[in-house]
Design a protein around this motif. Structure first.
Motif, PDB file in Angstrom:
ATOM      1  N   GLY A 179       8.961 -44.176 -20.815  1.00 22.50           N
ATOM      2  CA  GLY A 179       7.542 -44.445 -21.092  1.00 22.50           C
ATOM      3  C   GLY A 179       6.988 -43.424 -22.059  1.00 22.50           C
ATOM      4  O   GLY A 179       7.716 -42.618 -22.631  1.00 22.50           O
ATOM      5  N   CYS A 180       5.678 -43.453 -22.243  1.00 21.13           N
ATOM      6  CA  CYS A 180       5.020 -42.465 -23.103  1.00 21.13           C
ATOM      7  C   CYS A 180       3.736 -42.039 -22.392  1.00 21.13           C
ATOM      8  O   CYS A 180       2.824 -42.845 -22.241  1.00 21.13           O
ATOM      9  CB  CYS A 180       4.704 -43.073 -24.467  1.00 21.13           C
ATOM     10  SG  CYS A 180       3.599 -42.047 -25.467  1.00 21.13           S
ATOM     11  N   PRO A 181       3.667 -40.783 -21.945  1.00 18.62           N
ATOM     12  CA  PRO A 181       2.473 -40.326 -21.233  1.00 18.62           C
ATOM     13  C   PRO A 181       1.194 -40.480 -22.063  1.00 18.62           C
ATOM     14  O   PRO A 181       0.127 -40.727 -21.497  1.00 18.62           O
ATOM     15  CB  PRO A 181       2.765 -38.849 -20.951  1.00 18.62           C
ATOM     16  CG  PRO A 181       4.256 -38.748 -20.978  1.00 18.62           C
ATOM     17  CD  PRO A 181       4.717 -39.762 -21.986  1.00 18.62           C
ATOM     18  N   VAL A 191      -0.731 -46.782 -32.201  1.00 17.67           N
ATOM     19  CA  VAL A 191       0.263 -47.723 -31.651  1.00 17.67           C
ATOM     20  C   VAL A 191       0.867 -47.208 -30.341  1.00 17.67           C
ATOM     21  O   VAL A 191       1.380 -47.990 -29.536  1.00 17.67           O
ATOM     22  CB  VAL A 191       1.343 -48.022 -32.720  1.00 17.67           C
ATOM     23  CG1 VAL A 191       2.229 -46.800 -32.954  1.00 17.67           C
ATOM     24  CG2 VAL A 191       2.156 -49.248 -32.372  1.00 17.67           C
ATOM     25  N   ASN A 192       0.751 -45.912 -30.084  1.00 22.99           N
ATOM     26  CA  ASN A 192       1.216 -45.316 -28.829  1.00 22.99           C
ATOM     27  C   ASN A 192       0.225 -45.660 -27.719  1.00 22.99           C
ATOM     28  O   ASN A 192      -0.551 -44.821 -27.257  1.00 22.99           O
ATOM     29  CB  ASN A 192       1.318 -43.787 -28.958  1.00 22.99           C
ATOM     30  CG  ASN A 192       2.190 -43.337 -30.107  1.00 22.99           C
ATOM     31  OD1 ASN A 192       2.268 -43.999 -31.134  1.00 22.99           O
ATOM     32  ND2 ASN A 192       2.841 -42.210 -29.943  1.00 22.99           N
ATOM     33  N   SER A 193       0.242 -46.915 -27.300  1.00 18.26           N
ATOM     34  CA  SER A 193      -0.728 -47.415 -26.324  1.00 18.26           C
ATOM     35  C   SER A 193      -0.152 -48.690 -25.704  1.00 18.26           C
ATOM     36  O   SER A 193       0.709 -49.340 -26.298  1.00 18.26           O
ATOM     37  CB  SER A 193      -2.056 -47.713 -27.041  1.00 18.26           C
ATOM     38  OG  SER A 193      -1.827 -48.552 -28.153  1.00 18.26           O
ATOM     39  N   ALA A 225      -3.815 -36.957 -25.337  1.00 21.89           N
ATOM     40  CA  ALA A 225      -2.907 -36.163 -26.180  1.00 21.89           C
ATOM     41  C   ALA A 225      -1.467 -36.421 -25.791  1.00 21.89           C
ATOM     42  O   ALA A 225      -1.171 -36.788 -24.657  1.00 21.89           O
ATOM     43  CB  ALA A 225      -3.216 -34.670 -26.043  1.00 21.89           C
ATOM     44  N   CYS A 226      -0.587 -36.240 -26.768  1.00 18.65           N
ATOM     45  CA  CYS A 226       0.854 -36.214 -26.473  1.00 18.65           C
ATOM     46  C   CYS A 226       1.140 -34.821 -25.927  1.00 18.65           C
ATOM     47  O   CYS A 226       0.983 -33.833 -26.647  1.00 18.65           O
ATOM     48  CB  CYS A 226       1.661 -36.449 -27.756  1.00 18.65           C
ATOM     49  SG  CYS A 226       3.380 -35.919 -27.559  1.00 18.65           S
ATOM     50  N   ARG A 227       1.576 -34.747 -24.659  1.00 12.36           N
ATOM     51  CA  ARG A 227       1.716 -33.404 -24.093  1.00 12.36           C
ATOM     52  C   ARG A 227       2.845 -32.619 -24.748  1.00 12.36           C
ATOM     53  O   ARG A 227       2.809 -31.388 -24.759  1.00 12.36           O
ATOM     54  CB  ARG A 227       1.868 -33.471 -22.580  1.00 12.36           C
ATOM     55  CG  ARG A 227       3.079 -34.206 -22.084  1.00 12.36           C
ATOM     56  CD  ARG A 227       3.051 -34.276 -20.567  1.00 12.36           C
ATOM     57  NE  ARG A 227       4.206 -35.010 -20.089  1.00 12.36           N
ATOM     58  CZ  ARG A 227       4.202 -35.761 -19.005  1.00 12.36           C
ATOM     59  NH1 ARG A 227       3.102 -35.894 -18.297  1.00 12.36           N
ATOM     60  NH2 ARG A 227       5.294 -36.387 -18.616  1.00 12.36           N
ATOM     61  N   TYR A 250       9.646 -31.213 -27.418  1.00 12.18           N
ATOM     62  CA  TYR A 250      10.707 -32.022 -26.834  1.00 12.18           C
ATOM     63  C   TYR A 250      10.092 -33.140 -26.002  1.00 12.18           C
ATOM     64  O   TYR A 250       9.235 -32.890 -25.155  1.00 12.18           O
ATOM     65  CB  TYR A 250      11.579 -31.121 -25.944  1.00 12.18           C
ATOM     66  CG  TYR A 250      12.757 -31.807 -25.308  1.00 12.18           C
ATOM     67  CD1 TYR A 250      13.942 -31.968 -25.998  1.00 12.18           C
ATOM     68  CD2 TYR A 250      12.679 -32.296 -24.008  1.00 12.18           C
ATOM     69  CE1 TYR A 250      15.036 -32.600 -25.415  1.00 12.18           C
ATOM     70  CE2 TYR A 250      13.770 -32.930 -23.415  1.00 12.18           C
ATOM     71  CZ  TYR A 250      14.941 -33.073 -24.123  1.00 12.18           C
ATOM     72  OH  TYR A 250      16.017 -33.695 -23.549  1.00 12.18           O
ATOM     73  N   CYS A 251      10.511 -34.383 -26.260  1.00 14.38           N
ATOM     74  CA  CYS A 251      10.010 -35.530 -25.499  1.00 14.38           C
ATOM     75  C   CYS A 251      11.125 -36.024 -24.573  1.00 14.38           C
ATOM     76  O   CYS A 251      12.092 -36.631 -25.036  1.00 14.38           O
ATOM     77  CB  CYS A 251       9.577 -36.647 -26.440  1.00 14.38           C
ATOM     78  SG  CYS A 251       9.073 -38.139 -25.558  1.00 14.38           S
ATOM     79  N   GLU A 252      10.972 -35.759 -23.291  1.00 12.87           N
ATOM     80  CA  GLU A 252      12.047 -36.136 -22.354  1.00 12.87           C
ATOM     81  C   GLU A 252      12.231 -37.648 -22.282  1.00 12.87           C
ATOM     82  O   GLU A 252      13.327 -38.143 -22.024  1.00 12.87           O
ATOM     83  CB  GLU A 252      11.817 -35.526 -20.953  1.00 12.87           C
ATOM     84  CG  GLU A 252      10.637 -36.064 -20.212  1.00 12.87           C
ATOM     85  CD  GLU A 252       9.371 -35.207 -20.375  1.00 12.87           C
ATOM     86  OE1 GLU A 252       8.550 -35.235 -19.460  1.00 12.87           O
ATOM     87  OE2 GLU A 252       9.214 -34.538 -21.412  1.00 12.87           O
TER      88      GLU A 252
END
Ligand code: SF4
Length: 301
Positions: free
Chosen positions: A84-86, A112-114, A169-171, A256-258
């Motif tokens: 997913g994407c937080p 688009v990150n939604s 925000a993107c953490r 880093y995006c897990e």
């Protein structure tokens, strides 16, 4: 020599008439087997235009949803359903509608990150590559920009329009460590620092350029500089090293995006074997989201 998994992926990809799309934040082994590696805008355009029957989307859920919105006749597969994407998950329809009621003159531009359901309530989507151009193109003087506050702030600083910014925000990017960035700058004083607009504005002050991932590639291609510090997710460093073996790249601190790293070669192979797990957007949501997503693909990056 190719290992067994890679050879099996190649064979099945042909048998299934599948295309493998990978985001630039994917692990090296996924970038290496992909038919196309790119940013969200590039992957969306390829998904809309491909002749393949199956799209294996190596990225996160909203990317697979976007591919299905643009190509509903295709089988769209996300090899890891929990990727997913937080940032995408921080916005929901009721809260957006409340904001839209507060600013009735504003059209909504949605990163688009939604989620697909929220896209269905927006006027136009954008990526980091074309956010400013999309905001400039929408037919209103006032805009709601959601859900990334840093990208929204970046856009608001460069447009004459009034921008109401969602506080998400993107953490991974928002946690960019400025001390580490400065340390890397001291290590490579001759390098250019390129940072993503999802990083905090304080990082932009240090940077030579603030660019999405596609913009970073175009910038390096046109620059005579030999070394670059990269202020975005670490997968991008591998992407740039692959594209420009004559230049040097170093991460400007760990971003880093897990979720992006949940896709593995084994999962891609399993997806080709089973044609799952599929991502399908509800037809009514898709119908309402399509216009907004299509507007995104029409604006250059
Ligand atoms: Fe989402 Fe950030 Fe990961 Fe991109 S890097 S997928 S915005 S959490």
């Amino acid at each position: 020599m190719k290992n067994g998994t890679t050879a099996a992926v190649e064979r099945l990809r042909r048998d299934r008439n599948a295309v493998i799309l990978a985001h630039s934040y994917q692990p090296p082994e996924i970038q290496d087997i992909a038919d196309h590696v790119g940013d969200s805008l590039e992957l969306s355009r390829i998904a809309a235009a491909t002749d393949a029957s199956v799209i294996i989307l190596c990225g996160v859920r909203f990317m697979a949803e976007t591919a299905h919105i643009l190509a509903p006749g295709k089988t769209v597969i996300l090899p890891e359903p929990d990727a997913g994407c937080p940032l995408a998950d921080c916005i929901e329809v009721p809260a957006l509608k409340t904001m839209q009621e507060m600013y009735p003159e504003a059209l909504t531009v949605l990163y688009v990150n939604s989620p697909a359901s929220v896209k269905a309530e927006s006027y136009a989507c954008c990526t980091s590559a074309n956010a400013l151009r999309v905001v400039e193109a929408v037919p209103s003087r006032e805009v709601i920009f959601a859900p990334d506050r840093n990208l929204g702030t970046f856009v608001s600083r460069h447009t004459g329009k009034r921008v109401h910014i969602w506080n998400g925000a993107c953490r991974s990017h928002a946690a960019a460590d400025l001390r580490e960035m400065r340390a890397r700058m001291e290590e490579w004083p001759d390098a250019q620092l390129l940072v993503h607009p999802e990083t905090p504005p304080e990082a932009w002050e240090l940077a030579d350029e603030v660019l999405g991932t596609g913009g970073m590639i175009r910038h390096v291609a046109s620059s005579s500089c030999a070394r670059f510090l990269i202020g975005t997710e670490e997968g991008m460093v591998y992407r740039l090293r692959t594209l420009f073996p004559d230049r040097e790249f170093m991460a400007a601190g760990l971003i880093y995006c897990e979720n992006m790293k949940k896709i593995t070669l084994q999962k891609v192979l399993r997806s080709l074997e089973t044609l799952g797990p599929r991502v399908e957007v509800d037809p009514e949501v898709r119908r309402r989201a399509y216009e907004s997503v299509a507007r995104m693909t029409e604006v250059s990056g």
